[in-house]
Design an enzyme around this catalytic site. Structure first.
Site: not given
Ligand code: NAP
Length: 255
Positions: A71-72, A98, A150, A163, A167, A196
């Site tokens: 857990n980060v 990330n 973000s 959020y 960010k 995304i």
């Molecule tokens: P995602 O599909 O929900 O994946 C999140 C990842 O973070 C998973 O691998 C999850 O692993 C891990 N995670 C969650 N809580 C954690 C914790 N406490 N400690 C360690 N690992 C943890 O998210 P995503 O869309 O790929 O987003 C990745 C990053 O991009 C995030 O920072 C998000 O805010 C940013 N972002 C995404 C978007 C978008 O449109 N998708 C846009 C802007 C920014 P587990 O499930 O095993 O916990």
């Protein structure tokens, strides 16, 4: 491996720590870095099955891979995992912060716990990992930190005050640590993704997804690989003189 002039877009012999790489954007970054030759230490927290699948996909690329359930948001756990990774891999060259979560609600109805959870994972998690790798990078006099922010941290978004705060905080942290570590040849940059296609955005209500898509000049959602390509550039020698920068990868959403 691709090349521009005599500077290569490659990461052979490098070790990267990537948080939240069991799926989504983090996984795409891990796969891209592995394709470019990097060894990968990745963190996840909840979903062991997804993490095992990702580990197998990375191993198939013939690089060294290790997955850590951590857990980060937990400072001591982050310190322990970084110590373990350094003991296992030797020098670490790249940290990608990330891991992130959302707990959306208008502030009127947002619970304190939802504010705290998002700040603790997204912002404090980035602090925890950065703080615990900081001295390693200082001593080695090289390193790359890539923070996934973000466009919401730049423009704000109704229903995401927690959020957006996290960010925006990451962007401030990126610029501050870039100033601290510049003289040690450590670059610190942020990527600000727009909309995304991942589990995170798949979970959004249909109406919110449609509204987001309509606001993108390029009229399509981004792919996790779009972010991975930018991360690969920032991690590579091609970006050795870029620091403190925030690169929007959003199809024009935040113009
Ligand atoms: P995602 O599909 O929900 O994946 C999140 C990842 O973070 C998973 O691998 C999850 O692993 C891990 N995670 C969650 N809580 C954690 C914790 N406490 N400690 C360690 N690992 C943890 O998210 P995503 O869309 O790929 O987003 C990745 C990053 O991009 C995030 O920072 C998000 O805010 C940013 N972002 C995404 C978007 C978008 O449109 N998708 C846009 C802007 C920014 P587990 O499930 O095993 O916990």
């Amino acid at each position: 491996m691709s090349c521009q002039g005599n500077i290569m877009l490659e990461l052979t012999g490098k070790t990267a720590i990537i948080t939240g790489a069991s799926r989504g954007i983090g996984k795409a970054i891990a796969l891209k870095f592995a394709d470019l030759g990097a060894n990968i230490a990745f963190l996840h927290f909840n979903d062991g099955e997804k993490a095992a699948e990702t580990t197998a996909e990375l191993e198939a690329k013939g690089i060294k891979v290790k997955c850590y359930d951590c857990n980060v948001a937990d400072f001591e756990a982050s310190k322990k995992v970084i110590d373990e990774i350094i003991a296992e891999f030797g020098e670490v060259h790249i940290l990608v912060n990330n891991a992130g979560i959302v707990r959306d609600a208008l502030m009127l109805s947002m619970k304190e716990a939802d504010f705290d959870a998002v700040i603790n994972v997204n912002l404090k998690g980035t602090f925890n990992m950065t703080k615990n790798i900081y001295q390693h990078f200082m001593k080695k006099r090289r390193g790359r930190i890539i923070n996934i922010a973000s466009i919401v941290g730049i423009n704000g978004n109704a229903g995401q005050s927690n959020y957006a705060s996290a960010k925006a905080g990451i962007i401030g942290m990126t610029k501050s640590v870039a100033k601290e570590l510049g003289s040690r040849n450590v670059t610190v940059n942020a990527i600000a993704p727009g909309f995304i296609r991942t589990d995170m955005t798949d979970a959004m209500p249909e109406k919110a997804r449609e509204a987001a898509l309509a606001s993108i000049p390029m009229k399509r959602a981004g792919e996790a690989e779009d972010i991975a390509n930018t991360a690969a550039f920032l991690a590579s020698d091609l970006a050795s003189y870029i620091t403190g920068e925030v690169i929007k990868v959003d199809g024009g959403m935040a113009i």
